[in-house]
Scaffold this active site. Structure first.
Site, PDB file in Angstrom:
ATOM      1  N   LYS A   1      -2.537   0.977  -4.980  1.00  0.00           N
ATOM      2  CA  LYS A   1      -3.010   1.765  -4.027  1.00  0.00           C
ATOM      3  C   LYS A   1      -2.248   3.155  -3.647  1.00  0.00           C
ATOM      4  O   LYS A   1      -2.720   4.241  -3.576  1.00  0.00           O
ATOM      5  CB  LYS A   1      -3.576   1.088  -2.656  1.00  0.00           C
ATOM      6  CG  LYS A   1      -4.567   0.152  -3.067  1.00  0.00           C
ATOM      7  CD  LYS A   1      -5.352  -0.326  -1.761  1.00  0.00           C
ATOM      8  CE  LYS A   1      -6.341  -1.143  -1.949  1.00  0.00           C
ATOM      9  NZ  LYS A   1      -5.925  -2.685  -2.678  1.00  0.00           N
TER      10      LYS A   1
HETATM   11  C1  LIG Z   1      -7.048  -3.289  -3.473  1.00  0.00           C
HETATM   12  C2  LIG Z   1      -6.313  -4.293  -4.496  1.00  0.00           C
HETATM   13  C3  LIG Z   1      -7.107  -4.796  -5.699  1.00  0.00           C
HETATM   14  C4  LIG Z   1      -8.657  -4.351  -5.622  1.00  0.00           C
HETATM   15  O1  LIG Z   1      -8.878  -3.130  -6.017  1.00  0.00           O
HETATM   16  P1  LIG Z   1     -10.093  -2.533  -6.032  1.00  0.00           P
HETATM   17  O2  LIG Z   1     -10.011  -0.878  -6.154  1.00  0.00           O
HETATM   18  O3  LIG Z   1     -11.032  -2.778  -4.607  1.00  0.00           O
HETATM   19  O4  LIG Z   1     -11.002  -3.055  -7.276  1.00  0.00           O
HETATM   20  C5  LIG Z   1      -6.375  -5.498  -6.354  1.00  0.00           C
HETATM   21  N1  LIG Z   1      -5.224  -5.967  -6.411  1.00  0.00           N
HETATM   22  C6  LIG Z   1      -4.456  -5.611  -5.307  1.00  0.00           C
HETATM   23  C7  LIG Z   1      -2.869  -5.873  -5.323  1.00  0.00           C
HETATM   24  C8  LIG Z   1      -4.965  -4.667  -4.319  1.00  0.00           C
HETATM   25  O5  LIG Z   1      -4.106  -4.113  -3.408  1.00  0.00           O
END
Ligand SMILES: *Cc1c(COP(=O)(O)O)cnc(C)c1O
Length: 462
Positions: free
Chosen positions: A112
């Site tokens: 993220k």
């Molecule tokens: C948010 C997150 C995901 C999922 O991502 P999306 O964009 O919601 O599909 C997967 N792995 C981690 C570690 C995350 O923080």
């Protein structure tokens, strides 16, 4: 470049407006009116370029006149300078033709950061130019809040308040939110659970007087700029494995369909992607849907990959919009049906989706087993989310086509599950090794809307 809503009933916006607005007024999500394409030569020319240069070339057409080339390059440079790896998104190899894309070298050790760090700089530049300030308020069960705080800390035109459930986030997650010293960062430990935090957030946004008074803004996962930032690493990784002259496939551990939707955009832009594989944990609404069982809500079951524990997948609406021939009315109708449980996807839309996407799910047991196997067979310690991806990729991949599995978090972010699975305690990277020694700053606050609003009014910079 203009942005339109997936429900067809909201104003058409510029990149800047769509970024600052987030959700469309009709409840839909903003998408570009047309997706720009890059030629095979454009893609070939990325070979050997820095991550930042590739980011500039991939995102430039979407941003259009919002920023000058110089401003946009400076934004990108600042966004990624805090990463702990010069390649930003390096590839490692797990097996013949199977690669892991490491997206966990940002400040909070999860993918993220790629989007949040960029959004922080985009907001700051746009707001400074407009002479405006905003108050970002978010609710988090752990990961998103720390990524937002890291992205906005120290920026002049933004205050950031993050609500998290007191005593219910991991120690690493809490410390990532409570140790930044900048005065525009406010971590609020709410006496309640995550649903209470989310409900409070929703009510603040529904209170128009309060919203205008503090200029409330959100940066949740449906913001178009977040999707856009994630398109870049599909290009950078594919190019380093021979694109556009060789096809590659991707497996993406996903919950909200945000990360994999970015892969879909990369494909639409002309990146030769063979398959896009959706990997879910036991909360498998996407896998069930792509297997032809309709799109129906289930109970959320807590898993060892908690960042993918979702009931519905908000960004999937963007894929449905295309699958239904960009018919906003049809999408609005489906989303109405979702409120009462779910819907069947039309045959035409299913054909559209399965032409591009494969899917698979990993059980809790399979996830833990994959962590152990990956350490044994490839000497890599991976987090539970990445393990969901590796498990599904191994099951579904065509061994003649390079498969890139996205590693979405650093194993040290989920030490309990990793240690249970592998017997090894994953250490924090050296640049963060003092996380447990840094002083914490947090306000514990009652689960009370009036108290929260009062606190935000009082603490934000004027
Ligand atoms: C948010 C997150 C995901 C999922 O991502 P999306 O964009 O919601 O599909 C997967 N792995 C981690 C570690 C995350 O923080």
């Amino acid at each position: 470049m203009q942005y339109i809503s997936t429900r067809g009933n909201a104003p058409v916006l510029s990149f800047e407006e769509a970024m600052l607005t987030g959700l469309a007024g009709d409840g839909g999500l903003y998408v570009p009116e047309t997706v720009p394409t890059l030629s095979a030569d454009d893609i070939r020319a990325m070979n050997g370029q820095s991550y930042e240069e590739i980011a500039f070339r991939v995102m430039r057409p979407f941003v259009d006149a919002t920023f000058s080339d110089d401003d946009f390059r400076a934004i990108i440079a600042r966004a990624y300078e805090g990463f702990g790896h010069l390649a930003r998104a390096p590839l490692t190899q797990l097996d013949t033709n199977h690669f892991l894309l490491e997206l966990f070298h940002g400040p909070t050790l999860a993918f993220k950061d790629f989007a949040m760090q960029l959004i922080g700089q985009l907001f700051q530049t746009a707001l400074a130019r407009r002479g405006e300030r905003v108050t970002i308020v978010g609710a988090t069960s752990g990961d998103t809040g720390s990524a937002a705080i890291e992205a906005f800390r120290g920026l002049d035109n933004v205050d950031v308040f993050i609500l998290f459930p007191h005593g219910r986030v991991s120690e690493v997650q809490r410390r990532q939110m409570t140790t930044p010293a900048e005065s525009n960062v406010h971590a609020l430990a709410v006496d309640g659970d995550f649903d209470d935090c989310q409900a409070a957030l929703k009510e603040m946004f529904a209170d128009h007087d309060f919203r205008d008074e503090v200029r409330l803004a959100a940066v949740n996962s449906i913001n178009w700029a977040r999707v856009l930032a994630q398109v870049v690493y599909y290009f950078s990784s594919a190019v380093s494995l021979g694109a556009p002259d060789r096809k590659v496939s991707f497996t993406v551990p996903t919950g909200n369909f945000g990360d994999i939707f970015a892969g879909y955009i990369a494909r639409q832009m002309g990146l030769p992607i063979d398959r896009l594989v959706v990997a879910t944990n036991q909360n498998d609404i996407l896998h069930r849907c792509l297997s032809g069982q309709g799109y129906r809500k289930g109970e959320t079951r807590p898993s060892v990959s908690p960042s993918m524990d979702i009931q519905v997948s908000s960004n999937f609406e963007r894929a449905l919009f295309d699958a239904y021939g960009r018919d906003g009315k049809a999408v609005a109708q489906l989303m109405d049906e979702l409120k009462t449980g779910g819907f069947d996807v039309s045959q035409g839309a299913m054909e559209y989706l399965t032409e591009i996407f494969d899917s698979g799910a990993a059980s809790e047991e399979e996830t833990l087993k994959t962590i152990a196997e990956t350490l044994r067979d490839s000497a890599e310690l991976i987090c539970p989310h990445s393990a969901v991806g590796v498990k599904v990729a191994k099951a579904l991949r065509d061994t003649d086509v390079p498969m890139i599995t996205l590693a979405t978090a650093h194993p040290a972010k989920f030490p309990a599950a990793v240690e249970e699975a592998s017997g090894q305690h994953p250490p924090l990277p050296p640049r963060m090794a003092d996380l447990y020694d840094r002083p914490e700053r947090v306000t514990r606050i009652a689960n009370d809307l009036a108290a929260l609003k009062q606190h935000i009014r009082g603490m934000r910079s004027k």
